[in-house]
Design a protein around this motif. Structure first.
Motif, PDB file in Angstrom:
ATOM      1  N   ILE A 218       0.835  -1.203   0.000  1.00 51.96           N
ATOM      2  CA  ILE A 218       0.000   0.000   0.000  1.00 51.96           C
ATOM      3  C   ILE A 218       0.872   1.256   0.000  1.00 51.96           C
ATOM      4  O   ILE A 218       0.578   2.232  -0.716  1.00 51.96           O
ATOM      5  CB  ILE A 218      -0.950  -0.013   1.208  1.00 51.96           C
ATOM      6  CG1 ILE A 218      -1.997  -1.129   1.048  1.00 51.96           C
ATOM      7  CG2 ILE A 218      -1.641   1.334   1.374  1.00 51.96           C
ATOM      8  CD1 ILE A 218      -2.905  -1.289   2.247  1.00 51.96           C
ATOM      9  N   ALA A 219       1.960   1.246   0.783  1.00 50.57           N
ATOM     10  CA  ALA A 219       2.863   2.398   0.804  1.00 50.57           C
ATOM     11  C   ALA A 219       3.519   2.610  -0.561  1.00 50.57           C
ATOM     12  O   ALA A 219       3.629   3.748  -1.040  1.00 50.57           O
ATOM     13  CB  ALA A 219       3.928   2.206   1.886  1.00 50.57           C
ATOM     14  N   SER A 220       3.933   1.520  -1.203  1.00 51.98           N
ATOM     15  CA  SER A 220       4.530   1.623  -2.536  1.00 51.98           C
ATOM     16  C   SER A 220       3.521   2.165  -3.539  1.00 51.98           C
ATOM     17  O   SER A 220       3.860   3.001  -4.392  1.00 51.98           O
ATOM     18  CB  SER A 220       5.045   0.259  -2.987  1.00 51.98           C
ATOM     19  OG  SER A 220       6.003  -0.252  -2.086  1.00 51.98           O
ATOM     20  N   TRP A 221       2.292   1.667  -3.444  1.00 55.84           N
ATOM     21  CA  TRP A 221       1.233   2.154  -4.340  1.00 55.84           C
ATOM     22  C   TRP A 221       0.993   3.643  -4.125  1.00 55.84           C
ATOM     23  O   TRP A 221       0.869   4.400  -5.099  1.00 55.84           O
ATOM     24  CB  TRP A 221      -0.046   1.366  -4.072  1.00 55.84           C
ATOM     25  CG  TRP A 221      -1.256   1.904  -4.764  1.00 55.84           C
ATOM     26  CD1 TRP A 221      -1.667   1.652  -6.037  1.00 55.84           C
ATOM     27  CD2 TRP A 221      -2.229   2.813  -4.216  1.00 55.84           C
ATOM     28  NE1 TRP A 221      -2.824   2.330  -6.320  1.00 55.84           N
ATOM     29  CE2 TRP A 221      -3.192   3.057  -5.213  1.00 55.84           C
ATOM     30  CE3 TRP A 221      -2.371   3.431  -2.974  1.00 55.84           C
ATOM     31  CZ2 TRP A 221      -4.279   3.891  -5.017  1.00 55.84           C
ATOM     32  CZ3 TRP A 221      -3.455   4.267  -2.775  1.00 55.84           C
ATOM     33  CH2 TRP A 221      -4.394   4.493  -3.787  1.00 55.84           C
ATOM     34  N   TYR A 222       0.955   4.065  -2.879  1.00 52.23           N
ATOM     35  CA  TYR A 222       0.665   5.465  -2.561  1.00 52.23           C
ATOM     36  C   TYR A 222       1.755   6.386  -3.098  1.00 52.23           C
ATOM     37  O   TYR A 222       1.473   7.361  -3.812  1.00 52.23           O
ATOM     38  CB  TYR A 222       0.521   5.619  -1.051  1.00 52.23           C
ATOM     39  CG  TYR A 222       0.203   7.020  -0.599  1.00 52.23           C
ATOM     40  CD1 TYR A 222      -1.097   7.500  -0.632  1.00 52.23           C
ATOM     41  CD2 TYR A 222       1.212   7.857  -0.126  1.00 52.23           C
ATOM     42  CE1 TYR A 222      -1.393   8.791  -0.213  1.00 52.23           C
ATOM     43  CE2 TYR A 222       0.924   9.146   0.287  1.00 52.23           C
ATOM     44  CZ  TYR A 222      -0.379   9.606   0.241  1.00 52.23           C
ATOM     45  OH  TYR A 222      -0.650  10.875   0.643  1.00 52.23           O
ATOM     46  N   PHE A 223       3.006   6.092  -2.782  1.00 49.97           N
ATOM     47  CA  PHE A 223       4.096   6.986  -3.178  1.00 49.97           C
ATOM     48  C   PHE A 223       4.339   6.957  -4.691  1.00 49.97           C
ATOM     49  O   PHE A 223       4.685   7.988  -5.280  1.00 49.97           O
ATOM     50  CB  PHE A 223       5.376   6.615  -2.428  1.00 49.97           C
ATOM     51  CG  PHE A 223       5.354   7.002  -0.977  1.00 49.97           C
ATOM     52  CD1 PHE A 223       5.359   8.334  -0.599  1.00 49.97           C
ATOM     53  CD2 PHE A 223       5.311   6.045   0.026  1.00 49.97           C
ATOM     54  CE1 PHE A 223       5.320   8.704   0.743  1.00 49.97           C
ATOM     55  CE2 PHE A 223       5.271   6.393   1.361  1.00 49.97           C
ATOM     56  CZ  PHE A 223       5.279   7.734   1.718  1.00 49.97           C
TER      57      PHE A 223
ATOM     58  N   LEU B 150       5.366   0.966 -11.873  1.00 49.03           N
ATOM     59  CA  LEU B 150       5.198   0.662 -10.448  1.00 49.03           C
ATOM     60  C   LEU B 150       3.764   0.946 -10.005  1.00 49.03           C
ATOM     61  O   LEU B 150       3.207   0.214  -9.173  1.00 49.03           O
ATOM     62  CB  LEU B 150       6.183   1.486  -9.618  1.00 49.03           C
ATOM     63  CG  LEU B 150       7.666   1.219  -9.878  1.00 49.03           C
ATOM     64  CD1 LEU B 150       8.536   2.164  -9.050  1.00 49.03           C
ATOM     65  CD2 LEU B 150       8.010  -0.225  -9.565  1.00 49.03           C
ATOM     66  N   VAL B 151       3.147   2.004 -10.549  1.00 44.70           N
ATOM     67  CA  VAL B 151       1.765   2.327 -10.197  1.00 44.70           C
ATOM     68  C   VAL B 151       0.835   1.188 -10.606  1.00 44.70           C
ATOM     69  O   VAL B 151      -0.001   0.728  -9.816  1.00 44.70           O
ATOM     70  CB  VAL B 151       1.334   3.640 -10.881  1.00 44.70           C
ATOM     71  CG1 VAL B 151      -0.181   3.842 -10.749  1.00 44.70           C
ATOM     72  CG2 VAL B 151       2.070   4.820 -10.264  1.00 44.70           C
ATOM     73  N   ASN B 152       0.960   0.732 -11.842  1.00 44.64           N
ATOM     74  CA  ASN B 152       0.075  -0.321 -12.333  1.00 44.64           C
ATOM     75  C   ASN B 152       0.331  -1.650 -11.627  1.00 44.64           C
ATOM     76  O   ASN B 152      -0.605  -2.399 -11.321  1.00 44.64           O
ATOM     77  CB  ASN B 152       0.246  -0.489 -13.848  1.00 44.64           C
ATOM     78  CG  ASN B 152      -0.387   0.635 -14.639  1.00 44.64           C
ATOM     79  OD1 ASN B 152      -1.585   0.643 -14.895  1.00 44.64           O
ATOM     80  ND2 ASN B 152       0.422   1.599 -15.025  1.00 44.64           N
TER      81      ASN B 152
END
Length: 315
Positions: A55-60, A282-284
């Motif tokens: 979730i942190a990776s997705w957010y940033f 990274l977002v996808n």
């Protein structure tokens, strides 16, 4: 004179190797496959910690790609949003291929059936529909109102999840979504720059994002058609790029020649495009991972919180 050896003597001098019983057979362990090793590595990490990290990776990564998109499209003068999205999809396909085929981070999975391929194709079409509608709505509506309409994505997600998968949320969840929808209805009546076509395009983009999260949840969690996030991205991204190609040629003209010409005289723009496409991958990828480890509705609620943070940061 050498004495001739009898048959028994010769037999004794060259005995047969002793036969092994089944109980004495060596048990050689099987070499673990890439999928088994991947599961072993995942078991070393707590599920809660893994989910929080995803979730942190997705957010940033979302914040990073939004800032780069804003810089490229608004401040840098690169006014080709559909072509930029197509570059994102091409980078997703390239990075996924390298991660699966070359680095072997996860095992390669083939499409098992025509039905599974049609689901992936539908996912690509829904994604492109959402992107085109979203970009079109920005021509008629202010960004603040566009983001406010996007806050209804969890509402559409709950509806599509119930219709497609028959998944029911708790009564508290449905009650919590009602004020959001009513707030958008009131905001639409009082919005001074309201435009009906732009509003319909924005609602279509919002519903498309919700439908995409439900369909990708099916492809990531279905026992019969389960795909790893990287494999799903490997198949979806090229299809989405091919669908976006005629739109970018029709709406944005000879964008490829313009991009190449600008890139020859401005190396920093090339760097920005590569960095933007890399973060978009990274977002996808994290988008799929969040859906897999939580749910489609959780993904949209997190997206709503991210939009709220962005709106507050503008003031």
């Amino acid at each position: 004179m050498v004495e001739a050896q009898s048959w028994t003597t010769r037999r004794a001098s060259n005995p047969r190797p002793p036969e092994h019983n089944d109980d004495q057979a060596l048990d050689i362990p099987v070499t673990p496959t890439a999928e088994t090793r991947h599961q072993q590595y995942d078991s070393l990490i707590s599920p809660n910690i893994l989910t929080a990290a995803i979730i942190a990776s997705w957010y940033f990564s979302n914040i990073g790609v939004l800032l780069l998109n804003k810089y490229l499209l608004s401040f840098y003068g690169y006014k080709y949003p559909i072509f930029l999205t197509m570059l994102h999809m091409l980078s997703c396909a390239a990075y996924s291929f390298l991660a699966i085929k070359w680095l072997e981070i996860v095992p390669f999975q083939q499409i098992q059936s025509r039905r599974q391929f049609l689901k992936i194709l539908a996912l690509s079409i829904i994604f492109c529909f959402s992107v085109v509608c979203g970009n079109t709505s920005l021509r008629y509506l202010p960004v603040s109102f566009n983001q406010a309409i996007g806050a209804t994505t969890p509402f559409f997600t709950a509806i599509f999840a119930f219709v497609i998968t028959c998944k029911k949320e708790s009564g508290q969840v449905y009650l919590a979504l009602v004020p959001v929808v009513l707030g958008i209805v009131l905001a639409s009546n009082s919005e001074p720059l309201f435009h009906l076509f732009g509003f319909l395009m924005c609602v279509g983009s919002t519903a498309g994002r919700a439908l995409k999260s439900v369909v990708q949840g099916l492809l990531l969690s279905s026992e019969a058609e389960k795909l790893h996030s990287m494999n799903l991205l490997l198949y979806m991204a090229p299809l989405a790029a091919m669908i976006l190609l005629p739109f970018t040629l029709y709406i944005e003209g000879n964008v490829l020649a313009v991009t190449v010409e600008k890139g020859r005289g401005d190396g920093f723009m090339v760097f920005l495009l590569i960095a933007n496409a890399t973060i978009a991958y990274l977002v996808n990828l994290t988008n799929f991972l969040v859906t897999k480890h939580t749910s489609a509705l959780t993904l949209q609620v997190l997206g709503m919180l991210r939009q709220l943070w962005l709106l507050l940061s503008l003031f």
